[in-house]
Write a protein that holds these residues in place. Structure first.
Motif, PDB file in Angstrom:
ATOM      1  N   THR A  16     -71.707  23.161 -11.077  1.00  0.00           N
ATOM      2  CA  THR A  16     -70.605  24.184 -10.565  1.00  0.00           C
ATOM      3  C   THR A  16     -69.505  24.109 -11.461  1.00  0.00           C
ATOM      4  O   THR A  16     -69.105  23.213 -12.161  1.00  0.00           O
ATOM      5  CB  THR A  16     -70.004  23.825  -9.203  1.00  0.00           C
ATOM      6  N   ASN A  18     -65.653  25.360 -11.552  1.00  0.00           N
ATOM      7  CA  ASN A  18     -64.410  25.583 -10.751  1.00  0.00           C
ATOM      8  C   ASN A  18     -65.056  26.194  -9.168  1.00  0.00           C
ATOM      9  O   ASN A  18     -64.634  27.081  -8.577  1.00  0.00           O
ATOM     10  CB  ASN A  18     -63.584  26.842 -11.131  1.00  0.00           C
ATOM     11  N   GLY A  19     -65.823  25.191  -8.693  1.00  0.00           N
ATOM     12  CA  GLY A  19     -66.338  25.543  -7.508  1.00  0.00           C
ATOM     13  C   GLY A  19     -67.438  26.668  -7.193  1.00  0.00           C
ATOM     14  O   GLY A  19     -67.926  26.631  -6.173  1.00  0.00           O
ATOM     15  N   ASN A  20     -67.847  27.129  -8.216  1.00  0.00           N
ATOM     16  CA  ASN A  20     -68.832  28.318  -8.037  1.00  0.00           C
ATOM     17  C   ASN A  20     -70.103  27.748  -9.027  1.00  0.00           C
ATOM     18  O   ASN A  20     -69.905  27.012  -9.939  1.00  0.00           O
ATOM     19  CB  ASN A  20     -68.460  29.489  -8.849  1.00  0.00           C
ATOM     20  N   ARG A  21     -71.096  28.484  -8.830  1.00  0.00           N
ATOM     21  CA  ARG A  21     -72.433  28.045  -9.281  1.00  0.00           C
ATOM     22  C   ARG A  21     -72.189  28.698 -10.683  1.00  0.00           C
ATOM     23  O   ARG A  21     -71.633  29.765 -11.068  1.00  0.00           O
ATOM     24  CB  ARG A  21     -73.934  28.389  -8.852  1.00  0.00           C
ATOM     25  N   LYS A 352     -62.539  32.069 -11.553  1.00  0.00           N
ATOM     26  CA  LYS A 352     -62.665  32.418 -10.102  1.00  0.00           C
ATOM     27  C   LYS A 352     -64.035  32.462  -9.836  1.00  0.00           C
ATOM     28  O   LYS A 352     -64.381  32.429  -8.377  1.00  0.00           O
ATOM     29  CB  LYS A 352     -61.776  33.877 -10.100  1.00  0.00           C
TER      30      LYS A 352
END
Ligand SMILES: Cc1ncc(COP(=O)(O)O)c(C=O)c1O
Length: 415
Positions: A16, A18-21, A352
């Motif tokens: 991941t 920044n918290g995203n895949r 983001k």
């Protein structure tokens, strides 16, 4: 579709960011590396490694054998002779080698014409422009007359009468994503020495150098799943035999005396110093890995992704896409969102949404000047945002990219 079984070879895709895949769309700069290729390199270092061509002991013989096996793989991949495959550190080094060696052998003399295009990567631009200043040859530039940086066939025709001694051209633009028709260029400049920068072409196209009848073809391993620091220079034997080497030193010599030197046979005469042995071994494995997927399948997959992305990006108002909007466009899409600097867009996509894209001039500053003149943006930022696809990308990656761009557009309040 290539899909999930391939993605499993790339553990980094399951990270991941920044918290995203992770959505990795920076493949034109460099691709990710699959486990089988990393394992091949690691196995080589763990079980076989030594310097090549120099010793009689077992590890050196094994290393030499493994490196030469890669040369065989590359030769058969291109339908070239083994002697015609020179390992370099990459495309940039290969082009510098060709230019300098052509000069040293007087293939290229004062007042000769070299034809390149205005869409070239600096690697196929700067060596010609700089060395023309010292050696007096003239560099002419084919300028794109088509849609926003698109080279049309008639753009080349204008230079036929100039009878260029050398034509050095990209096979695939790293900015506009345009695939160039090399057969056509060969047909209008049959007498010229034809050099093809294949850095963005070879990752999705298997070229038969004999059929295409190019004189030189260069490309890099790291843009096609292979290791960094290794590339190939294919050259026709008739040139390599007589060309003066670019770098002098160990391994490229035959006899050295106080007064002169004779050179080793090709390809070794162009491989001075200790090569990137593990990289070369890994490059051979890379070709096998890609052939196992199939180059037709790779190209079809990248086509599908490109047209899926183009359709979606075209729907975003204020987004300007560069290059052709037809079947010549493959794998790489450069664009700008009016009112948002490409660095800001790239930064926010990463922060983001976990989407890795490239922003900037992409080592093609002359082309940026041309795009600036033709752009309909309120302000052209002297750069673009660029997304580029490879075997492991999916339509879902593109959906995440497009949703990200739409959100960023809202945040910037762009009309
Ligand atoms: C078309 C083209 N040519 C040459 C190069 C230079 O390749 P390398 O950095 O591997 O030498 C690149 C790299 O982006 C490229 O896209």
């Amino acid at each position: 579709m290539l899909l999930s079984s391939i993605r499993n070879d790339f553990p980094v895709l399951f990270r991941t960011i920044n918290g995203n895949r992770l959505v990795y769309l920076d493949n034109a700069a460099s691709t990710l590396k699959p486990k089988p290729i990393i394992e091949k390199i690691s196995d080589f270092y763990l079980k076989h490694y030594s310097n090549v061509h120099r010793a009689v002991h077992t590890l050196s013989s094994e290393s030499t054998e493994m490196m030469e096996e890669s040369r065989n793989i590359l030769a058969s991949f291109l339908n070239a002779k083994k002697e015609e495959i020179i390992f370099t550190s990459g495309t940039t080094m290969s082009i510098n080698l060709i230019v300098e060696s052509l000069i040293r052998n007087c293939f290229l003399k004062e007042n000769d014409v070299v034809l390149i295009s205005a869409v070239e990567h600096h690697a196929n631009f700067v060596p010609w422009v700089r060395l023309s200043k010292f050696h007096g040859f003239n560099v002419e530039f084919v300028k794109p007359s088509g849609r926003l940086g698109t080279l049309e066939e008639q753009d080349f025709l204008k230079f036929k009468e100039l009878k260029p001694k050398v034509v050095s051209i990209t096979g695939h633009s790293n900015v506009t994503g345009q695939e160039i028709n090399i057969e056509y260029i060969k047909s209008i400049f049959p007498e010229a020495i034809l050099i093809v920068d294949g850095a963005q072409l070879i990752p999705h196209k298997k070229i038969d150098v004999k059929k295409l009848n190019v004189d030189f073809l260069v490309f890099s391993g790291h843009k096609m799943l292979g290791p960094t620091g290794v590339g190939v220079l294919y050259g026709k034997e008739k040139y390599l035999e007589v060309m003066e080497p670019f770098l002098y030193g160990g391994e490229m010599i035959d006899r050295v005396s106080f007064s002169d030197v004779t050179f080793n046979d090709i390809p070794y005469k162009f491989e001075a110093g200790t090569p990137n042995i593990a990289g070369i071994v890994g490059f051979g494995k890379t070709i096998k890995y890609l052939e196992n997927i199939g180059f037709i399948e790779i190209k079809n997959h990248i086509y599908d992704l490109t047209f899926y992305a183009l359709e979606k990006l075209k729907e975003i108002d204020g987004l300007e896409i560069y290059g052709p909007l037809d079947e010549r466009h493959l794998g790489i899409i450069s664009f700008n969102l009016d009112g948002v600097h490409p660095h800001d867009l790239a930064h926010l996509l990463d922060e983001k949404f976990g989407v890795a894209v490239r922003s900037g001039h992409h080592c093609a500053q002359p082309l940026m000047g041309i795009l600036k003149n033709e752009s309909k943006l309120s302000v052209f930022p002297n750069g673009t945002c660029r997304v580029s696809f490879y075997v492991y990308n999916t339509n879902e990656d593109i959906d995440i990219l497009v949703e990200g761009i739409k959100k960023i557009k809202e945040w910037f309040n762009v009309q």
